[in-house]
Design a protein around this motif. Structure first.
Motif, mmCIF file in Angstrom:
data_model
loop_
_atom_site.group_PDB
_atom_site.id
_atom_site.type_symbol
_atom_site.label_atom_id
_atom_site.label_comp_id
_atom_site.label_asym_id
_atom_site.label_seq_id
_atom_site.Cartn_x
_atom_site.Cartn_y
_atom_site.Cartn_z
ATOM 1 N N GLY A 53 -67.906 78.604 9.250
ATOM 2 C CA GLY A 53 -68.735 77.855 10.000
ATOM 3 C C GLY A 53 -69.111 78.414 11.565
ATOM 4 O O GLY A 53 -68.509 79.665 11.739
ATOM 5 N N PHE A 54 -70.193 78.153 12.048
ATOM 6 C CA PHE A 54 -70.729 78.906 13.413
ATOM 7 C C PHE A 54 -69.572 78.711 14.512
ATOM 8 O O PHE A 54 -69.184 79.742 15.038
ATOM 9 N N ALA A 55 -68.958 77.521 14.568
ATOM 10 C CA ALA A 55 -67.818 77.327 15.742
ATOM 11 C C ALA A 55 -66.703 78.467 15.330
ATOM 12 O O ALA A 55 -66.168 78.905 16.087
ATOM 13 N N GLU A 56 -66.281 78.398 13.924
ATOM 14 C CA GLU A 56 -65.174 79.288 13.714
ATOM 15 C C GLU A 56 -65.721 80.702 13.966
ATOM 16 O O GLU A 56 -64.682 81.452 14.411
ATOM 17 N N MET A 57 -66.797 81.125 13.772
ATOM 18 C CA MET A 57 -67.134 82.509 14.008
ATOM 19 C C MET A 57 -67.302 82.802 15.598
ATOM 20 O O MET A 57 -66.880 83.961 15.843
#
Length: 259
Positions: free
Chosen positions: A38-42
């Motif tokens: 996900g974007f937050a994880e990235m």
């Protein structure tokens, strides 16, 4: 540096490795990240070099979501909207808004993490002294508490703290910073005889402190989050049109008090 690596070593990075036909971010082939992060994880992987998952990923994403926007009265948003009417383009309008984020507008989250860490080091019995010392050094406002609009509660704070409580119950974060934030809120209410709500800066600072972020990184993540609102408002203003919009309608004038 050797003669062969002096240019390559000028910029040293652990973030990206690349050659024709290959891109690796923090050691992960980009094609393995696409569709699997996900974007937050990235964001967390890119900035810290570490993986984030489970409740930790959930509260990090929640902090990013909660701070995206606070309306056209927020200086960063207003600046982006005005800039969008000046013919400079969308990205320049975004940069105008981001450049409004400073110690007063945008810096409270960083300062709140510093305050929480100081309170943690002093211990709960010294909370009053900790707050008094902070105010002696920085003025009467405590970062992360009080809001000129959201009274008696900032609707974002209870939800964020509830998510922190869930993460603490699962053993994924300590949970102590949420306790510190609530103790400060209670102390302020007792001092002033009315609620002084924890605001978005105080609540997201709890999350960033729980995740172990250095204080400056809390400000960086806030700017990243608020850039979403800046983009949304700059684009909306672009679609609405308008030319050279200032902070007030043309019928209103400023107060002149010169000679």
């Amino acid at each position: 540096m050797s003669e062969r690596t002096d240019v390559a070593d000028w910029w040293r990075t652990k973030i990206i490795d690349m050659e024709p036909g290959r891109i690796a971010l923090r050691g992960h082939p980009v094609q393995e990240l696409i569709g699997n992060r996900g974007f937050a994880e990235m964001i967390w992987l890119m900035v810290t070099g570490e993986e984030i998952a489970g409740h930790r990923a959930r509260i990090f994403e929640a902090a990013l979501v909660a701070a995206v926007d606070h309306g056209p009265q927020a200086p960063s948003i207003a600046a982006a909207r005005m800039a969008a009417t000046c013919g400079i383009g969308l990205q320049s309008a975004m940069a105008t808004g981001l450049n409004m984020l400073g110690d007063v507008h945008g810096g409270a989250g960083e300062q709140a993490v510093e305050l929480y860490r100081r309170a943690e080091a002093a211990g709960p019995q010294a909370l009053v002294d900790t707050l008094d010392l902070w105010r002696a050094e920085h003025g009467r406002f405590l970062p992360g508490f009080g809001h000129r609009f959201h009274k008696p509660v900032d609707p974002r704070a209870p939800r964020l703290l509830a998510l922190v409580d869930e993460a603490a119950a699962a053993g994924e974060v300590p949970g102590g910073y949420a306790d510190i934030g609530r103790a400060i809120e209670a102390r302020l209410a007792a001092e002033r005889g009315k609620p002084v709500p924890m605001n978005i800066d105080g609540a997201t600072a709890v999350i960033y402190a729980e995740l172990g972020c250095p204080p400056p990184l809390a400000r960086g993540f806030f700017g990243l989050s608020r850039s979403v609102g800046i983009l949304a408002h700059a684009w909306e203003q672009t679609e609405q049109g308008g030319r050279n919009k200032g902070p007030t309608p043309p019928a209103y004038r400023w107060t002149y008090d010169g000679p």
